[in-house]
Design an enzyme around this catalytic site. Sequence first.
Site, PDB file in Angstrom:
ATOM      1  N   GLU A  64      34.315  62.678  55.556  1.00 31.86           N
ATOM      2  CA  GLU A  64      33.109  61.934  56.594  1.00 31.86           C
ATOM      3  C   GLU A  64      33.006  60.571  56.254  1.00 31.86           C
ATOM      4  O   GLU A  64      32.752  60.086  55.005  1.00 31.86           O
ATOM      5  CB  GLU A  64      31.961  62.692  55.882  1.00 31.86           C
ATOM      6  CG  GLU A  64      30.686  62.220  56.855  1.00 31.86           C
ATOM      7  CD  GLU A  64      29.277  62.594  56.591  1.00 31.86           C
ATOM      8  OE1 GLU A  64      29.192  63.660  55.859  1.00 31.86           O
ATOM      9  OE2 GLU A  64      28.357  62.268  57.139  1.00 31.86           O
ATOM     10  N   LYS A 109      24.217  80.516  44.730  1.00 29.94           N
ATOM     11  CA  LYS A 109      24.854  80.080  45.965  1.00 29.94           C
ATOM     12  C   LYS A 109      23.975  80.601  47.238  1.00 29.94           C
ATOM     13  O   LYS A 109      24.431  80.991  48.317  1.00 29.94           O
ATOM     14  CB  LYS A 109      26.308  80.652  46.200  1.00 29.94           C
ATOM     15  CG  LYS A 109      27.254  80.173  45.077  1.00 29.94           C
ATOM     16  CD  LYS A 109      28.467  80.663  44.838  1.00 29.94           C
ATOM     17  CE  LYS A 109      29.058  80.270  43.681  1.00 29.94           C
ATOM     18  NZ  LYS A 109      30.589  80.790  43.571  1.00 29.94           N
ATOM     19  N   ASP A 127      32.093  73.848  41.644  1.00 26.85           N
ATOM     20  CA  ASP A 127      32.270  74.985  42.640  1.00 26.85           C
ATOM     21  C   ASP A 127      31.562  74.614  43.731  1.00 26.85           C
ATOM     22  O   ASP A 127      30.182  74.498  43.899  1.00 26.85           O
ATOM     23  CB  ASP A 127      31.478  76.417  41.866  1.00 26.85           C
ATOM     24  CG  ASP A 127      31.664  77.470  42.983  1.00 26.85           C
ATOM     25  OD1 ASP A 127      31.887  77.321  44.000  1.00 26.85           O
ATOM     26  OD2 ASP A 127      31.565  78.765  42.530  1.00 26.85           O
ATOM     27  N   HIS A 167      27.695  54.844  62.238  1.00 27.29           N
ATOM     28  CA  HIS A 167      28.675  56.064  62.486  1.00 27.29           C
ATOM     29  C   HIS A 167      29.652  55.794  63.444  1.00 27.29           C
ATOM     30  O   HIS A 167      30.705  56.487  63.467  1.00 27.29           O
ATOM     31  CB  HIS A 167      27.688  57.222  62.559  1.00 27.29           C
ATOM     32  CG  HIS A 167      27.620  57.920  61.077  1.00 27.29           C
ATOM     33  ND1 HIS A 167      27.861  59.155  60.638  1.00 27.29           N
ATOM     34  CD2 HIS A 167      26.755  57.626  60.177  1.00 27.29           C
ATOM     35  CE1 HIS A 167      27.628  59.458  59.649  1.00 27.29           C
ATOM     36  NE2 HIS A 167      26.603  58.427  59.343  1.00 27.29           N
TER      37      HIS A 167
END
Length: 614
Positions: free
Chosen positions: A293, A425, A501, A599
């Site tokens: 990104e 998660k 993770d 951006h």
Amino acid sequence: MDVRRRPLPSSGDRLKTQKLKNTESQSLFPLYLTNALFFTLFFSVAYFLLHRWRDKIRTSIPLHVVTPAEIAAIVSLIASAVYLLGFFGVASRASLDELSDDEIILKEDSRAPGPCPAALVESSPAKAKQFPLQSCVDSLNVTEKTKISLSHKTLDRVAEEKEVPLRHKTVDSLATKELSIPLPLKTADVAGPISLSHEDEETVQAVLSGSVPSYSLESRLGDCRRAAAIRHEAVQRLTGRSLEGLPVAGFDYESILGQCCEMPIGFVQIPVGVAGPLLLDGEEYTVPMATTEGCLVASTNRGCKAIHVSGGASSALLRDGMTRAPVVRFPSAQRAAQLKFFLEDPLNFDSLAVVFNKSSRFARLQSIQCAIAGKNLYMRFRCSTGDAMGMNMVSKGVQNVLDFLQSDFPDMDVIGISGNFCSDKKAAAVNWIEGRGKSVVCEAVIKEDVVKKVLKTSVEALVELNMLKNLTGSAIAGALGGFNAHASNIVSAIYIATGQDPAQNVESSHCITMMEAVNDGKDLHISVTMPSVEVGTVGGGTQLASQSACLNLLGVKGANKESPGANSRLLATIIAGSVLAGELSLMSAIAAGQLVKSHMKYNRSSRDISKVAS
Ligand code: ADP
């Protein structure tokens, strides 16, 4: 392999070499025709002469009696031999030269490891500040070894990149020092097609026909790289889809076997950028971020700068414990309640802890929190796990306790070792309220002029935006732990870089960002509170070479020998500090109305994507 680096040619030399090569290629044109001609000449006259000599031997004519045709043949043989020797001698030399040039360019590129890290190769930040060049040089001193001698010019360039004084006395003394520098993988290694041997080709066919299961390739071949290459090829043929661009070579497949990834067919490359130095609790950290990104690293870097010039951030670790909650079922709610009371009775805790802690010398039971749903009981075990993120460790401890309880509660039916009250998660209030992994708070006071000059906004605008966006806006959206601007951006990027993770980004990014005007309304107090940062510095993906290098950059690689758990706790605070920097910068960009502009500049490729699309 040790490759000794030869001195770099000057740009003038390079131009000359290039010119020479161009001239050569022009004068030899068409090269392949000339080569073919001399090859044919050489072999035909050789054949002719051998025939003639055989006839002479048969007819007993002395060999030294030669005809004009034979003289012409001998002259042609010598001429073509000289040509061929000369040509291939020059060609192989030229190709060797080209190789060296490429290597040099690759090495040049590899010499820019980013700003001088604070925690270099287990050296303290203070040390790095004291001996800037030495620390920069040390930063290059990492594993895969290719020894090179650095010229003054090279050291000057390194020094320039690190903003340290040029041609320092130390530089002279280091000029001939041999350093270990990680060589970038050769292009062919990374992206080039893998050529399969005849035997491999047969294995590909066997996989395609189903006689050899794809998953068994590693154990059958005993060579993980070959297994990956064969599987890569088999997948292409099976699906009819090209995997070009997904490299196979250049990765250590042994290191992931049985631990990180099954049935590998290659690896995806993610760039790693650095933000920093992040000044946190008096230490400087250079933060690695793996992301695609645009803007993210640059923005976090700006936040780090604002924090640094304002005197740094400080953090506090509030809690450290990984959780696992099995679900068990009883014939009645009464029985489920009996076990709940048993587990929550302080008198029983010690005996349960002894059973639980047998799972590992690092696992230490902290608490058991229970919840009932009818006849079903959910027991949320929490334990410290040293420097490991701890999921395996806590699961083993829970299994020990379940086995132990079975004798007193034989009617207990274990439905699952994980009953989602853990909660792993998934966005869940239990993590947001009770915490999971490391719970951290981090704060900084950003001076008024820094807000103006570095962040290009005002304290007032930031406080107002935070209230309306991160607090009110998120409340209206019914957010769970999402009272922030983009904590997950920073968390994910650091997680990927350091081998965490990435799926745990869900709850690890829970964060509430607070902003308040302080010091008579002039300065900004900003804080991030993150209750469930799940990180480790041992186990899982942390031991892989690249991820381990990123942990090393932060000075938290592996297990902390003196104080187990200190490395993973420090990593959690660094993540919170980086989130603080990210929040500060993005919120400022929004407050100043710069978000879309920046951006469009950094996050939009100017390439024509219609050409890229297949
Ligand atoms: P996780 O529980 O995060 O899945 P693993 O079980 O894969 O982690 O890895 C932890 C392993 O590392 C355990 O076998 C543990 O004994 C070992 N270990 C070595 N040093 C430490 C340490 N300082 N903290 C935690 N675990 C450690």
